[in-house]
Design an enzyme around this catalytic site. Structure first.
Site, PDB file in Angstrom:
ATOM      1  N   ASP A   1       3.186  -6.134   7.288  1.00 41.26           N
ATOM      2  CA  ASP A   1       1.969  -5.845   6.864  1.00 41.26           C
ATOM      3  C   ASP A   1       1.344  -4.747   8.076  1.00 41.26           C
ATOM      4  O   ASP A   1       1.432  -5.477   9.164  1.00 41.26           O
ATOM      5  CB  ASP A   1       1.000  -7.025   6.847  1.00 41.26           C
ATOM      6  CG  ASP A   1      -0.341  -6.749   6.432  1.00 41.26           C
ATOM      7  OD1 ASP A   1      -0.693  -5.580   6.627  1.00 41.26           O
ATOM      8  OD2 ASP A   1      -1.152  -7.684   6.200  1.00 41.26           O
ATOM      9  N   VAL A   2       1.328  -3.533   7.575  1.00 41.91           N
ATOM     10  CA  VAL A   2       0.981  -2.421   8.699  1.00 41.91           C
ATOM     11  C   VAL A   2      -0.405  -2.616   9.279  1.00 41.91           C
ATOM     12  O   VAL A   2      -0.704  -2.069  10.207  1.00 41.91           O
ATOM     13  CB  VAL A   2       0.818  -1.219   7.887  1.00 41.91           C
ATOM     14  CG1 VAL A   2       2.480  -0.904   7.572  1.00 41.91           C
ATOM     15  CG2 VAL A   2      -0.003  -1.121   6.923  1.00 41.91           C
TER      16      VAL A   2
ATOM     17  N   ASN B   1       4.416   6.059   5.755  1.00 47.97           N
ATOM     18  CA  ASN B   1       4.011   6.293   4.222  1.00 47.97           C
ATOM     19  C   ASN B   1       3.102   5.076   3.655  1.00 47.97           C
ATOM     20  O   ASN B   1       2.619   5.327   2.562  1.00 47.97           O
ATOM     21  CB  ASN B   1       5.313   6.359   3.471  1.00 47.97           C
ATOM     22  CG  ASN B   1       5.102   6.432   2.247  1.00 47.97           C
ATOM     23  OD1 ASN B   1       4.624   7.418   1.309  1.00 47.97           O
ATOM     24  ND2 ASN B   1       5.493   5.275   1.468  1.00 47.97           N
TER      25      ASN B   1
ATOM     26  N   TYR C   1     -10.395   6.900   0.186  1.00 50.72           N
ATOM     27  CA  TYR C   1      -8.742   7.387   0.334  1.00 50.72           C
ATOM     28  C   TYR C   1      -8.785   8.483   0.895  1.00 50.72           C
ATOM     29  O   TYR C   1      -8.072   9.040   1.776  1.00 50.72           O
ATOM     30  CB  TYR C   1      -8.327   7.262  -0.961  1.00 50.72           C
ATOM     31  CG  TYR C   1      -6.804   7.773  -1.174  1.00 50.72           C
ATOM     32  CD1 TYR C   1      -5.567   6.897  -0.869  1.00 50.72           C
ATOM     33  CD2 TYR C   1      -6.574   9.104  -1.635  1.00 50.72           C
ATOM     34  CE1 TYR C   1      -4.521   7.412  -0.806  1.00 50.72           C
ATOM     35  CE2 TYR C   1      -5.137   9.622  -1.576  1.00 50.72           C
ATOM     36  CZ  TYR C   1      -4.232   8.728  -1.338  1.00 50.72           C
ATOM     37  OH  TYR C   1      -2.762   9.195  -1.531  1.00 50.72           O
TER      38      TYR C   1
ATOM     39  N   LYS D   1      -7.253   9.992   4.365  1.00 52.07           N
ATOM     40  CA  LYS D   1      -6.001  11.071   4.543  1.00 52.07           C
ATOM     41  C   LYS D   1      -6.451  12.383   5.215  1.00 52.07           C
ATOM     42  O   LYS D   1      -5.431  12.917   5.838  1.00 52.07           O
ATOM     43  CB  LYS D   1      -5.685  11.360   2.871  1.00 52.07           C
ATOM     44  CG  LYS D   1      -4.917  10.160   2.216  1.00 52.07           C
ATOM     45  CD  LYS D   1      -3.815   9.619   2.756  1.00 52.07           C
ATOM     46  CE  LYS D   1      -2.972   8.702   1.940  1.00 52.07           C
ATOM     47  NZ  LYS D   1      -1.556   8.286   2.773  1.00 52.07           N
TER      48      LYS D   1
ATOM     49  N   THR E   1       4.836   9.002 -10.110  1.00 50.70           N
ATOM     50  CA  THR E   1       5.265   7.491  -9.720  1.00 50.70           C
ATOM     51  C   THR E   1       4.865   6.532 -10.624  1.00 50.70           C
ATOM     52  O   THR E   1       4.291   6.764 -11.366  1.00 50.70           O
ATOM     53  CB  THR E   1       5.057   7.652  -8.157  1.00 50.70           C
ATOM     54  OG1 THR E   1       3.597   7.352  -8.010  1.00 50.70           O
ATOM     55  CG2 THR E   1       5.247   8.766  -7.226  1.00 50.70           C
TER      56      THR E   1
END
Length: 249
Positions: A58-59, A85, A151, A155, A186
């Site tokens: 879990d980052v 990523n 988001y 980014k 994706t």
């Protein structure tokens, strides 16, 4: 020029989509890669499929980031390449209707975690004589956006992080770049791919008239990780089929 034999890497969020394609691209050029995602079962499955070590992470968990870097050093003998990523989109909607808890989570996963992981990994990469760090940004961080505001903001921050770290770590032989994918086909984009009205509008804004593939992002990552990209640092490389530069013609 693209040979990565003997190199060791971590790729976060590497059990599907762009992350998995990047991991496979690095492996194909000879690198050893620690596969990682927050889902332990997915991590173990994909690591086994690719014949690589796996470490669930879990980052947003500082201890988990420590364990991820330690696993790379223990299993691979060091670290030469880092690909950050892991990320989430968050809830869509304008800033005026922002859910601040969701906003905090998006920033924590998409941006703060990259700062934390880089702080752990870059000294180790420098100690090996230098290497490459690749941060996954997004086309949305370069354009105004009325729907995925948190988001897009995160980014844009990732691209600036790449520039700052490139300046800080360049004298120690560490190159840091970002990749800004456009619309990529994706699993996560499947609902949009099935939306005919959206696709007609979006492809009209894209000179190549098609979505990108995860493998095309992987190819860019291999370039940045390899000797072929050895004089490239501090860049936010846009891979979007031309969407950013088009006038819609």
């Amino acid at each position: 020029m693209f040979d990565l034999s003997g190199k060791s890497a971590i790729v976060t969020g590497s059990t599907r989509g762009i992350g998995r394609a990047v991991a496979q691209g690095l492996i194909a050029q000879g690198a050893r890669v620690v596969i990682s995602s927050e889902d332990a079962a997915d991590t173990a499955r994909v690591a086994a499929e690719l014949g690589m070590p796996g470490q669930a992470c879990d980052v947003t968990d500082e201890a988990a980031l420590d364990a991820l870097v330690a696993r790379a050093e223990a299993e691979l003998g060091g670290l030469d390449i880092l690909v950050c990523n892991a990320g989430i989109t968050g809830k869509p909607g304008p800033f005026a209707e922002l859910d601040m808890a969701d906003y905090a989570r998006v920033l924590a996963i998409n941006l703060t975690s990259q700062v934390s992981l880089c702080n752990r990994a870059l000294p180790r990469i420098a100690a090996r004589g230098g290497g490459s760090v690749i941060l996954i940004s997004s086309l949305s961080g370069l354009r105004g956006n009325g729907r995925i505001n948190a988001y897009a903001l995160s980014k844009a921050g990732v691209a600036q992080l790449a520039r700052n770290l490139a300046v800080e770590w360049g004298p120690k032989g560490v190159r840091v770049n970002a990749i800004a994918p456009g619309f990529i086909a994706t699993e996560l984009s499947a609902p949009l791919l099935a939306d005919e009205a959206f696709m007609a509008r979006r492809m009209a804004m894209t000179p190549l008239r098609r979505p990108g593939t995860p493998e095309e992002i992987a190819g860019t990552a291999v370039f940045l990780a390899s000797p072929a990209g050895g004089f490239v640092t501090g860049q936010n490389l846009v891979v979007d089929g031309g969407t950013l530069i088009t006038d819609g013609s």
